[in-house]
Write an enzyme that holds these catalytic residues in place. Structure first.
Site: not given
Ligand code: M6R
Length: 609
Positions: A2, A27, A74, A100-101, A482, A486, A489, A505, A604
């Site tokens: 948010c 956000r 969000w 927000n929260g 990672e 990516k 996501e 396994h 984000k």
């Molecule tokens: O701001 P942060 O690094 O604490 O965020 C952690 C995760 O939310 C963030 O890395 C998330 O996994 C990304 N969207 C991945 O690309």
């Protein structure tokens, strides 16, 4: 999660609100809304979907007035729809708020307020705050807001607007970020700097429990007890362009291409004048201090966690201290064994991730020394930790984290060398050699970025597959994790990463003809073993894309395609091998027509648990 904006001044509030929300859309982007006060009436406009639909709705009849608040959502409580969008009002539209929260005790409060006759229009937790303010209002705006804050539980950043108080906004925060931008004859409120950077670089960063009364020519801040707080102005060092796309189609692509600079900026000030050692002026640790740790934890979420895995490898290898690693949301609930001889490192790009922040607070409560690795100066995590080292990656706007990952790895590598030197666990000539390699990295990152065409082709060829597997051993496995994060996501392809030796396994059952497998094979001590695992998937007719070191001549014999990265030390290779994986995810998302910068269901900055 948010985004919040607020404006008080002489200009039309709606212009800033819509502009600021556009900068905060990363956000949350389920719905958006604004409320503008013209001195007599407050007009609220909201719309489900992206900010564009709100803009469309108000483009021929924009709310008029010089004070207002806005929100991009969000969804947590209540599905995305106009009704659940912020701003929310009380029964009569006298009070308007954005939040927000999560208000954890909203159900109890809602029942109480409904019993008193308050009529709710949404399913959100937030609406309760507006009705509560209406209920407790005694003619004194500030005192009434304080009463509301006393009664709500949970996490929040909140901005309140009241019809009876046409000259000010009141805002407060607990565990969610909120800043106040200082203008000339106008002031701004926002969740994050990109919203206001085009208007001012001067900010106040609110701390938990603080309350601010924001008027067009003054900002008055007080603590939970109502005592005035004197704040230092925080000057933002980057400019508005840094938070723009700069000619790239997406923020993600821009941020991928910013990695040579981000790596250089993170590294340069920390390399000794002799070019052979590490200096960490922010830490100034002694051998005695470093030797006092018998254990370390790395705690983070998502991509930062994946970077933390590489960090754990470095710290154990170079500084010879046992390191445990945990995702933040698990750590605090598992009764971790921590004492004053434990160093807890939290890694977070935003510095606002609530799980990581909570884990940090828990570590401190248990007596650990704490260190934050973060990208955002003045963020909650930066302020909460005992010490902080910054990745100088610049603002990262795309939801998918890229340059934060590579700079976090660079910084943890430097920290490991620094600690290793202090502990005497690495010979000086090895330190010099690694520092030398480190300095070549920005160039190598740039070279890796030049070879995009084959990756675009793979993305087109395999972008419609349902499943993709990533395999590797040791550091390669961490990068595989990672890469798969990516891909899933932003392209929504089901992607999984496995330690290559684990495949047999269970997961090998899923490898059938034509399934793409991305195989990383850069680590010499496990190279032969990885090759055997690659042969196992090839024997099941998988299509294998190999990621190899510059001098590898073997891998191409066993795989369908090979991507090679420039020459560097094996320890630093994750910073290069992740780049083709970032690009592959990006182009696969493009192939599938996905919204790269705003993937579905994500945001984000994750400020809810
Ligand atoms: O701001 P942060 O690094 O604490 O965020 C952690 C995760 O939310 C963030 O890395 C998330 O996994 C990304 N969207 C991945 O690309």
């Amino acid at each position: 999660m948010c985004g919040i904006v607020g404006y008080v001044g002489d200009n039309q509030a709606a212009n800033f609100l819509l502009d600021g929300l556009a900068k905060l859309e990363y956000r949350g982007y389920d719905s958006a809304g604004i409320a503008v006060f013209d001195g007599e009436n407050i007009r609220v406009e909201k719309s489900v979907g992206r900010l564009a639909s709100l803009r469309d709705k108000v483009k021929d009849d924009t709310p008029v007035g010089t004070m207002g608040i806005g929100h991009t959502r969000w969804a947590t409580h209540g599905r995305p729809c106009d009704r659940n969008s912020h701003p929310h009002t009380d029964c009569h539209g006298d009070f308007v708020i954005v939040h927000n929260g999560i208000i954890e005790n909203y159900l109890t409060l809602k029942e109480e307020l409904q019993a008193k006759g308050h009529e709710f229009r949404s399913e959100t937790d937030t609406e309760v705050v507006a009705h509560l303010l209406e209920d407790v209002y005694n003619g004194d705006f500030e005192a009434s807001v304080r009463e509301v804050l006393r009664r709500i539980e949970g996490s929040y950043s909140l901005v309140f607007m009241s019809k009876a108080n046409p000259d000010c906004l009141i805002c407060s925060k607990q565990d969610n970020p909120l800043i106040i931008g200082l203008g000339e004859g106008e002031n701004f409120v926002a969740s994050d700097i990109p919203a206001i950077i085009a208007y001012t670089r001067r900010n106040y960063i609110l701390n938990d429990g603080e309350l601010a009364i924001v008027k067009k020519d003054s900002v008055w801040i007080s603590n939970r007890q109502g005592e005035p707080v004197t704040k230092k102005v925080f000057e933002v060092t980057w400019n508005a362009e840094a938070a723009e796309k700069g000619g790239y189609e997406h923020f993600m692509l821009k941020e991928i291409h910013e990695q040579p600079k981000a790596v250089r900026d993170t590294m340069s000030a920390r390399i000794g004048k002799d070019g052979k050692s590490i200096v960490m002026d922010e830490l100034k640790w002694t051998s005695e201090f470093v030797n006092s740790f018998n254990k370390m934890y790395i705690i983070a979420c998502g991509t930062a966690y994946n970077a933390g895995l590489v960090g754990k490898y470095y710290l154990e290898k170079l500084a010879r201290i046992p390191v445990e690693i945990d995702v933040a949301s698990e750590f605090r609930y598992r009764d971790p064994i921590i004492d004053e001889n434990t160093l807890v490192i939290v890694v977070s790009q935003s510095g606002e991730t609530i799980d990581t922040l909570a884990a940090l607070k828990e570590s401190k409560r248990l007596g650990a020394k704490t260190l934050a690795v973060t990208n955002v100066v003045g963020s909650s995590i930066a302020r909460e930790a005992d010490q902080v080292i910054y990745t100088w990656a610049g603002p990262e706007i795309a939801v998918a984290s890229t340059k934060a990952y590579t700079t976090q790895i660079v910084l943890m590598f430097m920290l490991s060398l620094y600690m290793g030197e202090l502990k005497g666990t690495i010979p000086a000539d090895r330190v010099a050699e690694l520092v030398g390699e480190l300095q070549k990295l920005p160039t190598h990152v740039g070279e890796t970025l030049e070879d995009v065409e084959p990756i675009k082709t793979f993305a087109k060829q395999y972008g419609y597959n349902d499943d993709v597997f990533y395999i590797g051993r040791s550091l390669d496995y961490h990068v595989a994790l990672e890469g798969s994060l990516k891909l899933k996501e932003i392209s929504y392809i089901h992607a999984e990463a496995y330690a290559a030796g684990e495949l047999k396994h269970g997961t090998l059952a899923l490898i059938i003809e034509g399934v793409p497998v991305i195989a990383l094979a850069t680590q010499k001590d496990v190279y032969e073993k990885t090759l055997s695992n690659i042969k196992e998937v090839k024997a099941r007719d998988a299509v294998v894309i190999g990621i190899a070191a510059f001098d590898d001549t073997e891998l191409e014999k066993y795989v369908d395609h090979v991507i090679k990265v420039p020459k560097t030390d094996e320890l630093l290779i994750p910073i290069l091998t992740v780049i083709p994986l970032q690009l592959l995810a990006y182009y696969a998302a493009i192939t599938r027509g996905c919204d790269v910068d705003k993937p579905r269901n994500l945001a984000k900055s994750v400020t809810v648990e």
